[in-house]
Write an enzyme that holds these catalytic residues in place. Structure first.
Site, PDB file in Angstrom:
ATOM      1  CE  LYS A  75      -2.058  -1.094   3.880  1.00 13.46           C
ATOM      2  NZ  LYS A  75      -1.329  -2.335   4.196  1.00 13.46           N
ATOM      3  NE  ARG A 115      -4.959  -0.973   9.633  1.00  6.75           N
ATOM      4  CZ  ARG A 115      -3.773  -0.531   9.269  1.00  6.75           C
ATOM      5  NH1 ARG A 115      -3.644   0.491   8.478  1.00  6.75           N
ATOM      6  NH2 ARG A 115      -2.701  -1.155   9.657  1.00  6.75           N
ATOM      7  NE  ARG A 154       7.724  -2.183   6.389  1.00  8.68           N
ATOM      8  CZ  ARG A 154       6.417  -2.069   6.558  1.00  8.68           C
ATOM      9  NH1 ARG A 154       5.670  -1.582   5.582  1.00  8.68           N
ATOM     10  NH2 ARG A 154       5.857  -2.453   7.681  1.00  8.68           N
ATOM     11  NE  ARG A 191       5.936  -0.031  10.104  1.00  5.09           N
ATOM     12  CZ  ARG A 191       4.811  -0.076   9.414  1.00  5.09           C
ATOM     13  NH1 ARG A 191       4.717   0.556   8.249  1.00  5.09           N
ATOM     14  NH2 ARG A 191       3.774  -0.747   9.873  1.00  5.09           N
ATOM     15  NE  ARG A 207       1.939  -4.636  11.257  1.00  9.38           N
ATOM     16  CZ  ARG A 207       3.065  -4.533  10.541  1.00  9.38           C
ATOM     17  NH1 ARG A 207       4.187  -5.055  10.978  1.00  9.38           N
ATOM     18  NH2 ARG A 207       3.053  -3.896   9.412  1.00  9.38           N
TER      19      ARG A 207
END
Ligand code: AP5
Length: 220
Positions: free
Chosen positions: A14, A89, A128, A161, A172
């Site tokens: 996203k 969400r 990431r 992160r 998540r």
């Protein structure tokens, strides 16, 4: 002017797609995750409260999120369009957005759902790296920074992160399936849902999104 939502599980791409789309079309990019992380870094009272939920991989309470969205929409000029990344969400956030759009006398143009299988998502997220200043997204395996452990765009150190450890990623993903995935039905009923496979190169996925938006792809 276009108003677009990007849905999809953590790691679906996203943020990667939203950065490219918003800079290509001059749209306002409204990413609730980035707004929350800024508040956490600045150690505001909102940031301190949100950090507890984010570290656990659960949703931050709606009152915080809706306040953030209202504040950002009222302080930013939406000229060419607006792209929501990571919002809404859950159903109550989606209904709130419907209400805001109604107040503005318009509707959402499209909700794009990016789909990628679970194990690929875990791989993408554990590798990431992100820029803490300009939010540019990299990947150690598939898209490393040409500037090593610094951001190619602004030179800031890259970071992992706090919620990108495997246990939190799996939580998540479960929260996404439980709370966010049902939004696909909400937007299907509105006749604006496009489901797109995100399992291709970022450029190819970008072209698929452009097709779904009914716009010519770059370079075509
Ligand atoms: P948020 O920041 O929104 O995170 P997320 O939804 O979990 O999504 P991610 O940012 O992890 O993934 P992405 O889909 O953007 O993927 P990316 O492009 O980075 O939310 C974080 C937390 O904040 C939530 O858990 C919650 O606590 C809170 N929060 C936020 N919004 C909220 C809301 N509205 N309500 C309540 N709480 C909220 O890509 C991932 C990696 O894959 C990168 O390394 C990238 O380089 C790579 N990649 C991207 N595309 C491809 C591709 N096509 N092929 C291969 N690799 C790719």
């Amino acid at each position: 002017m276009m108003w677009v939502i990007l849905l999809g599980p953590p790691g679906a791409g996203k943020g990667t797609q939203a950065q490219a789309l918003s800079s290509r079309h001059g749209w306002l990019h409204l990413a609730t995750g980035d707004l929350l992380r800024e508040a956490v870094t600045q150690e505001t009272s909102l940031g301190k409260e949100a950090a507890v939920y984010m570290k656990q991989g659960t949703l931050v309470p709606d009152r915080i999120i809706i306040g953030l969205i209202q504040e950002r929409l009222s302080s930013s000029a939406v000229i060419a369009g607006c792209l929501f990344d990571g919002f809404p969400r859950n159903l109550s956030q989606a209904r709130e957005l419907d209400r805001v759009m109604q107040q503005q006398g318009r509707g959402l143009d499209r909700a794009i759902s990016l789909e990628v299988n679970g194990e690929a998502l875990v791989r993408r997220l554990t590798s990431r790296r992100v820029c803490g200043r300009c939010h540019r997204v990299y990947n150690l395996l598939t898209n490393p920074s040409k500037a090593g452990d610094r951001c190619e765009s602004c030179g800031e150190d890259l970071q992992q992160r706090a919620d990108d450890d495997e246990e939190t990623i799996r939580r998540r993903l479960a929260v996404y399936r439980e709370d966010t995935e049902p939004l696909k039905d909400h937007y299907k009923h509105q006749g604006i849902l496009s489901v797109i496979s995100g399992d291709a190169s970022p450029e190819e996925v970008g072209e698929r999104i452009e097709d779904a938006l009914g716009r010519p792809s770059p370079g075509r």
